[in-house]
Every structure is written in structure tokens, then in C-alpha cells.
Design a protein around this motif. Structure first.
Motif, PDB file in Angstrom:
ATOM      1  N   ARG A 195       0.817  -1.224   0.000  1.00 39.45           N
ATOM      2  CA  ARG A 195       0.000   0.000   0.000  1.00 39.45           C
ATOM      3  C   ARG A 195       0.851   1.275   0.000  1.00 39.45           C
ATOM      4  O   ARG A 195       0.486   2.288  -0.589  1.00 39.45           O
ATOM      5  N   ILE A 241      -2.140  -3.872  -1.194  1.00 37.41           N
ATOM      6  CA  ILE A 241      -2.522  -4.562   0.042  1.00 37.41           C
ATOM      7  C   ILE A 241      -1.799  -3.922   1.226  1.00 37.41           C
ATOM      8  O   ILE A 241      -0.673  -3.439   1.094  1.00 37.41           O
ATOM      9  N   ASP A 242      -2.489  -3.966   2.355  1.00 37.12           N
ATOM     10  CA  ASP A 242      -1.907  -3.442   3.586  1.00 37.12           C
ATOM     11  C   ASP A 242      -1.293  -4.622   4.327  1.00 37.12           C
ATOM     12  O   ASP A 242      -2.001  -5.460   4.895  1.00 37.12           O
ATOM     13  N   ARG A 243       0.042  -4.681   4.307  1.00 33.64           N
ATOM     14  CA  ARG A 243       0.711  -5.849   4.897  1.00 33.64           C
ATOM     15  C   ARG A 243       0.600  -5.872   6.413  1.00 33.64           C
ATOM     16  O   ARG A 243       0.885  -6.874   7.044  1.00 33.64           O
ATOM     17  N   ARG A 270      -2.190  -5.420   7.985  1.00 33.31           N
ATOM     18  CA  ARG A 270      -3.519  -5.935   8.337  1.00 33.31           C
ATOM     19  C   ARG A 270      -3.771  -7.215   7.553  1.00 33.31           C
ATOM     20  O   ARG A 270      -4.307  -7.182   6.434  1.00 33.31           O
ATOM     21  N   THR A 271      -3.400  -8.328   8.157  1.00 33.01           N
ATOM     22  CA  THR A 271      -3.499  -9.622   7.465  1.00 33.01           C
ATOM     23  C   THR A 271      -4.913  -9.879   6.952  1.00 33.01           C
ATOM     24  O   THR A 271      -5.102 -10.275   5.800  1.00 33.01           O
ATOM     25  N   GLY A 272      -5.922  -9.603   7.820  1.00 34.23           N
ATOM     26  CA  GLY A 272      -7.315  -9.878   7.437  1.00 34.23           C
ATOM     27  C   GLY A 272      -7.712  -9.108   6.187  1.00 34.23           C
ATOM     28  O   GLY A 272      -8.287  -9.672   5.248  1.00 34.23           O
ATOM     29  N   ASP A 273      -7.350  -7.819   6.162  1.00 43.37           N
ATOM     30  CA  ASP A 273      -7.688  -6.987   5.000  1.00 43.37           C
ATOM     31  C   ASP A 273      -6.966  -7.504   3.755  1.00 43.37           C
ATOM     32  O   ASP A 273      -7.547  -7.588   2.675  1.00 43.37           O
ATOM     33  N   ALA A 274      -5.668  -7.840   3.931  1.00 48.19           N
ATOM     34  CA  ALA A 274      -4.875  -8.309   2.777  1.00 48.19           C
ATOM     35  C   ALA A 274      -5.513  -9.575   2.205  1.00 48.19           C
ATOM     36  O   ALA A 274      -5.644  -9.727   0.989  1.00 48.19           O
ATOM     37  N   SER A 288      -8.655 -10.503   2.456  1.00 46.02           N
ATOM     38  CA  SER A 288      -9.942 -10.279   1.761  1.00 46.02           C
ATOM     39  C   SER A 288      -9.722  -9.608   0.408  1.00 46.02           C
ATOM     40  O   SER A 288     -10.451  -9.891  -0.546  1.00 46.02           O
ATOM     41  N   VAL A 289      -8.671  -8.761   0.306  1.00 46.47           N
ATOM     42  CA  VAL A 289      -8.358  -8.196  -1.016  1.00 46.47           C
ATOM     43  C   VAL A 289      -7.987  -9.333  -1.968  1.00 46.47           C
ATOM     44  O   VAL A 289      -8.446  -9.392  -3.116  1.00 46.47           O
ATOM     45  N   GLU A 327     -11.036 -11.091  -3.192  1.00 47.75           N
ATOM     46  CA  GLU A 327     -11.710 -10.319  -4.256  1.00 47.75           C
ATOM     47  C   GLU A 327     -10.976 -10.481  -5.565  1.00 47.75           C
ATOM     48  O   GLU A 327     -11.587 -10.606  -6.627  1.00 47.75           O
TER      49      GLU A 327
END
Ligand SMILES: CCCCCCCCCCCCCC(=O)SCCNC(=O)CCNC(=O)[C@H](O)C(C)(C)COP(=O)(O)OP(=O)(O)OC[C@H]1O[C@@H](n2cnc3c(N)ncnc32)[C@H](O)[C@@H]1OP(=O)(O)O
Ligand SMILES: CCCCCCCC/C=C\CCCCCCCC(=O)OC[C@@H](O)COP(=O)(O)O
Length: 285
Positions: free
Chosen positions: A124, A144-146, A148-152, A154-155, A158
């Protein structure tokens, strides 16, 4: 302060002499200058790219524009990039490319082989790299935001959908960070989960070691340089489930490491085919 006539010219000449002495004497000065120019040139190229890309908005087709703009950079640095195995790219279907990550110079090898409609997955932080960040965003690069594992994750999920619905390919550096130590870090598993979820093949790509001409640790960047980019045969993920991901990641890393050692000419892993004039490494397959 009044200076005698010609003093300014003399001062300027002295400064130039000092700078050129520094240039010839110090390989670290060359390293810093070359890297600063590399980043600066990319920022400048991005300024050129932005208005052209903006016409289409955020679109993976814009990646072609970035690629075209970056293809000449290897000549500025006297780096010869040899591509082998490009016939392994499946002609139409989506897939996930995984490749080793040594330095920001990887951009040169990447642009040499980047398939159509293929976008890298990037950290990011790159979004905030001025004009380069905006150009990357316009080209559809996935961030991706490394932290924030959960966010990464879910990206990545997608992306698995996008791969199939919008017929795109993605390029992942599974080491997750640059690795200057002349080998490969353990692989993170995101790329492999992604390929298994979308049931698309993995295309491993290995870039040979830069140690002969570039070392961040030693502050060394000399010309000319040579790099081989080897595209390996596709690895199918058909029928695999998330349980198979660890073994899949291990076996892909193993085959990439074997090729990395084979094609690198830095004395760490052979690379004989590149050393012999007229040897197999001279050919572009
Ligand atoms: C002209 C201008 C030009 C400008 C330049 C243009 C070009 C620019 C080019 C730019 C190039 C820039 C290049 C760059 O910027 S490289 C840096 C950014 N890229 C990456 O980090 C990609 C590689 N990373 C990964 O794949 C990571 O796994 C991610 C980021 C996804 C999470 O990492 P994180 O460290 O947070 O966590 P973890 O890896 O320990 O995973 C935790 C657990 O989750 C599991 N898991 C993972 N994924 C999935 C999934 N999808 N579904 C289900 N599960 C999943 C995983 O197996 C593990 O479980 P277990 O196995 O331990 O049980
Ligand atoms: C107004 C703000 C100005 C900001 C200036 C920023 C300067 C940056 C200049 C140019 C950007 C060049 C883009 C090159 C892209 C290279 C991709 C790359 O190599 O990313 C590193 C990433 O894979 C892993 O990062 P880490 O090794 O974990 O770290």
C-alpha cells in the motif's frame, strides 16, 4: 563580495573536478547516483504516463503504457535482460505469476515479460510514492496493507473473483518483501491461496541474481550487467483445496530456487550456461 574576473568559472571548474574525482573514485557515489536517478526517472516517466492513463481511468490496459515507458530503462544502465521460456505463458486464460524479489530493479525484468492484462500486487505504501503511486493506481495495480493480514486476505479473495470475471492475470512476489541476500525468503501463501480459490494455474518466474553488477549491501552498481528471466512451465491447481496450499507453495519455491541457482552467475549457484559465450544463455527462446 567582489571576486576577480574568472573566479566563478574557476570555482565551478574546481567543483566539477571534485565531483568527477568523487565519481571515478567512489563506487558508493556511483551507486547512490544511479539509484537516485532510477527513482527520479521513474517519477518523471510516471508524470508522462498519468495524463495518457487518465483518459481510460483506472484500467488494467494502462499497464501497457507503463510497460512501454519503462522498457528502455535497462539500456540506460547497460543491463542485458535475456528472456527464456516465454512460450510457457498460457495464451488466453487467467493465471497467477509468482516471482522472486531482489530489488526495485526487478521492474526491468518484469516489464520485459509482463503479459497483457497482468497487474502486480503491491504494498500500500507505494500509493504514496508521488506520481509513481498515481500511475500505479491508474494502471489497476492492486494494493494490500501488509500490516492488516485480514484486510490483505480479503483483497486477495476479491482478486480471485476478478481473475475469473474480468479475465485478468496477477503478478505476486511471494517473498512479500525485497530480498538482497542472494537467495529466496520463505514464501508467503497468499498467491497460492489465490490460485487455488480461482482454480487457475501458477506461472513461476525466476530472475537470476544481480550480485555480479548490483549489491545494495556493498553499495555497488556497475555496468554492464546481465540478467536472465526464466519463465517456468505452468503449475496446475485444478482440484486442489486450501489444505494443499502449503505443499504447493513449497514445491513451487523448490523448483524456483533450483532454477535461480542454475542461472545465477554470481558464483553462488553455477549459471554456466550464461557464462559460456554462445552457450544456451545467449539464445532468446
Ligand atoms: C512509470 C511508472 C511505473 C511505476 C512502477 C510500476 C510497477 C510497480 C510494481 C510494484 C511491485 C511491488 C511489489 C511489492 O510491493 S511486494 C510486497 C507486497 N506483496 C506481498 O506481500 C505479496 C505476498 N504476500 C502474501 O501473499 C501474504 O500471504 C499476504 C499479504 C496475503 C498476507 O500476509 P501476512 O504476512 O499478513 O500473513 P501471512 O502470509 O502469514 O498469512 C496469514 C495466514 O493466512 C493465510 N492466507 C494468506 N492468504 C490467504 C488467502 N487469500 N486466503 C486464505 N488464507 C490466506 C496464510 O496461508 C497464513 O496461514 P498459515 O499458512 O500460516 O496457516
Ligand atoms: C511527493 C512524494 C514523493 C515520494 C517519492 C518516493 C520516491 C519513490 C520513487 C519512485 C518509485 C519507484 C517505484 C518502483 C517500484 C518498485 C517496487 C518495489 O520494489 O517495491 C518494494 C516492495 O516490493 C517491497 O518493499 P519492501 O522491500 O518490503 O520495502
Amino acid at each position: 563580495m567582489e571576486l576577480w574576473p574568472g573566479a566563478w568559472t574557476a570555482l565551478l571548474q574546481l567543483l566539477l573536478l571534485l565531483l568527477s574525482t568523487l565519481w571515478f573514485c567512489s563506487s558508493s557515489a556511483k551507486y547512490f547516483f544511479k539509484m537516485a536517478f532510477y527513482n527520479g526517472w521513474i517519477l518523471f516517466l510516471a508524470i508522462l504516463a498519468i495524463p495518457v492513463c487518465a483518459v481510460r481511468g483506472r484500467n488494467v490496459e494502462n499497464m501497457k503504457i507503463l510497460r512501454l515507458l519503462l522498457l528502455h530503462v535497462k539500456y540506460l544502465y547497460g543491463i542485458r535482460v535475456e528472456v527464456r521460456g516465454a512460450h510457457h505463458f498460457p495464451p488466453t486464460q487467467p493465471y497467477v505469476v509468482v516471482s522472486n524479489h531482489q530489488s526495485s530493479l526487478d521492474l526491468l525484468g518484469m516489464m520485459e515479460v509482463l503479459p497483457d492484462r497482468c497487474v502486480p500486487i503491491a504494498k500500500r505504501e507505494l500509493l504514496w510514492a508521488g506520481s509513481a503511486g498515481l500511475a500505479c493506481w491508474l494502471a489497476g495495480i492492486i494494493f494490500i496493507d501488509r500490516k492488516r493480514t485480514g484486510d490483505a486476505i480479503s483483497v486477495m479473495s476479491e482478486v480471485a473473483q476478478t481473475l475469473l470475471t474480468q479475465d485478468v492475470r496477477v503478478w505476486v512476489f511471494p517473498e512479500g518483501t525485497r530480498n538482497h541476500n542472494g537467495s529466496m525468503l520463505p514464501f508467503k501463501r497468499g498467491a497460492f491461496h489465490l490460485a487455488v480459490q480461482a482454480q487457475v494455474p501458477i506461472i513461476p518466474i525466476v530472475m537470476s541474481s544481480y550480485q555480479d553488477f548490483y549489491s545494495k549491501k556493498e553499495r555497488r552498481f556497475t555496468s554492464p550487467g546481465r540478467c536472465q528471466v526464466r519463465v517456468l512451465p505452468p503449475v496446475s491447481t485444478e482440484g486442489l483445496t486450501p489444505d494443499d496450499v502449503p505443499a504447493l507453495a513449497d514445491s513451487v519455491r523448490h523448483s524456483m530456487l533450483t532454477i535461480f541457482r542454475e542461472i545465477s552467475t554470481d558464483g553462488l549457484g553455477g549459471g554456466d550456461c550464461l557464462k559460456k559465450p554462445g552457450g544456451a544463455g545467449e539464445a532468446r527462446l
